[in-house]
Design a protein around this motif. Structure first.
Motif, mmCIF file in Angstrom:
data_model
loop_
_atom_site.group_PDB
_atom_site.id
_atom_site.type_symbol
_atom_site.label_atom_id
_atom_site.label_comp_id
_atom_site.label_asym_id
_atom_site.label_seq_id
_atom_site.Cartn_x
_atom_site.Cartn_y
_atom_site.Cartn_z
ATOM 1 N N ASN A 1 8.186 -8.249 1.692
ATOM 2 C CA ASN A 1 7.213 -7.081 1.788
ATOM 3 C C ASN A 1 7.740 -6.129 2.907
ATOM 4 O O ASN A 1 8.392 -6.562 3.743
ATOM 5 N N LEU B 1 3.157 -2.795 6.208
ATOM 6 C CA LEU B 1 2.276 -3.754 5.731
ATOM 7 C C LEU B 1 1.937 -4.944 6.925
ATOM 8 O O LEU B 1 1.021 -5.496 7.028
ATOM 9 N N TRP C 1 -3.220 -7.507 -5.120
ATOM 10 C CA TRP C 1 -2.213 -6.622 -4.250
ATOM 11 C C TRP C 1 -2.639 -5.116 -4.457
ATOM 12 O O TRP C 1 -2.171 -4.302 -3.668
ATOM 13 N N ASN D 1 -4.274 -6.573 4.697
ATOM 14 C CA ASN D 1 -2.979 -5.646 4.750
ATOM 15 C C ASN D 1 -2.021 -5.826 3.798
ATOM 16 O O ASN D 1 -1.217 -4.942 3.193
ATOM 17 N N LEU D 2 -1.779 -7.275 3.396
ATOM 18 C CA LEU D 2 -0.641 -7.562 2.173
ATOM 19 C C LEU D 2 -1.463 -7.680 0.823
ATOM 20 O O LEU D 2 -0.675 -7.588 -0.017
#
Length: 416
Positions: free
Chosen positions: A40, A44, A268, A337-338
């Motif tokens: 990722n 992030l 997500w 955040n993810l």
């Protein structure tokens, strides 16, 4: 299933890892440098890294990632292993874990104290020959994201329970003037097929994909009926062959712009869709028959692994990093955040209300299914990519669903 956004070039990432290898275990500042390779983006991960470094001022995280979706990450991970440039800590996809262990680059985490926080389901996915080699702290499920305002044009307020009812809804949306009732990305075609297979597998002593992997069945015998059902999207005229050229981000952009009514998605995407100001929610993935227990594609997420070749302060730093990631603070940061859903013994996630239905249907019940886990460990990634490639050909009308499944059997033979 989960796409990556705004990623740095693979060449840049490789150069970064190479420079880390040259640096040794400590930087000029006297801090222990810990390289971290993830699937990722840095923007992030940065809040997580910042929080860890604040608690551990003697450690500096050097982050890298790669281009593309999950398949691109896996290819680059293998390249780095072959070139002796593997990071100290990295994300270990379950499809590759067996090979990582065989190559001696995944440390045995079984007896680490932080593993006491990890649930049995996540541990099971990270286990090879009775030992746990990665720390999976989250779980995922697919769901259908839907635009409430567009559905209302056809008189619907949620996703129907059955596939035929869903097809009827998409037709009604088109008749109501919705130009794009439904889209799937090219690397995620057949999005809900795994849910159907998961439900049918739940009634058997061995999953359908395990039967295929063990040679007790074939893709042709087991998958053809599911692919035929999925192909109704094209015969009904509610999805066109243009999907063979649409990447994940393109489909997501259409939904975020308010032009697309329904798409396969997951937790997500909550923040992205909220930021777009949409009137949206996530709903079920329709089953084939009325009364079928709801299942969706999903599993424990890829875990964090430690390079088995590191030692000393680097190893201590790596263990501290995994300890932080599995702590309550780390898990909240990962979720915030993810956009991933923590699934550990020490943390109860606060689920956004837009995702309540799929969370209750799939993750709380454990009714998720991932076909690759039943296949032979060698070549899982290649075989999964092949399923999407074959469905692209079905979407183009070049082959039938039966030909697609026969081609998967041919591919499987080349991997055994």
């Amino acid at each position: 299933m989960k796409s990556l956004k705004s990623l740095i070039g693979a060449g840049v990432a490789v150069a970064m890892i190479a420079s880390l290898a040259a640096c040794g275990s400590s930087s000029a500042s006297g801090k222990t440098e810990l390289s971290f390779f993830a699937n990722n983006t840095q923007d992030l991960y940065q809040p997580i890294i910042d929080a860890f470094e604040k608690k551990n001022p003697d450690i500096k995280i050097k982050f890298s990632t790669t281009n593309g979706a999950q398949a691109g990450y896996q290819q680059t991970l293998q390249t780095r292993i072959s070139g002796g440039q593997l990071a100290d800590v990295y994300v270990a996809p379950p499809e590759q874990l067996n090979d990582l262990v065989k190559n001696g680059v995944a440390k045995d985490l079984t007896d680490e104290s932080f593993m006491d926080r990890i649930g049995d389901t996540n541990k099971a996915q990270s286990t090879i020959d009775g030992k746990v080699y990665s720390m999976s702290v989250t779980a995922w499920t697919n769901a259908y994201a839907y635009n409430k305002d567009l559905l209302a044009k056809a008189g619907y307020d949620t996703i129907p329970e059955t596939w035929d009812e869903f097809i009827d809804m998409l037709k009604a949306l088109k008749d109501a003037g919705v130009d794009k009732p439904y889209l799937e990305p090219k690397a995620g075609l057949g999005a809900l097929v795994e849910g159907w297979i998961g439900y049918d597998s739940s009634k058997q002593s061995k999953s359908i994909d395990q039967q295929i992997g063990d040679g007790d069945s074939t893709f042709a015998k087991s998958y053809t009926k599911y692919y035929k059902e999925w192909a109704k999207l094209f015969s009904a005229g509610v999805m066109g062959s243009e999907v063979t050229g649409l990447a994940d981000d393109q489909v997501r952009s259409e939904f975020a712009a308010g032009r697309l009514a329904v798409m396969p998605s997951g937790y997500w995407d909550v923040k992205t869709f909220k930021d777009a100001g949409l009137n949206f929610a996530f709903g079920r993935m329709p089953m084939l028959h009325k009364g079928d227990t709801p299942f969706a594609p999903g599993s424990a997420d890829s875990g964090y692994a430690i390079n088995a070749k590191i030692s000393g302060k680097k190893l201590e730093a790596a263990e501290s990093f995994l300890d932080f990631l599995s702590s309550e603070e780390g898990l909240k940061l990962i979720q915030d955040n993810l956009g991933l859903i923590p699934a550990t013994k020490n943390y109860t996630p606060d689920i956004d209300k837009t995702f309540t239905e799929p969370y209750d249907l799939y993750l709380k019940t454990g009714n998720v299914y991932l076909n690759t886990l039943g296949w032979p460990t060698s070549g899982r990634s290649a075989l999964r990519a092949e399923t999407f490639a074959q469905l692209q050909q079905v979407a183009l009308g070049s082959i039938t669903p039966a030909q697609a499944t026969a081609n998967l059997d041919t591919k499987l033979k080349t991997l055994s």
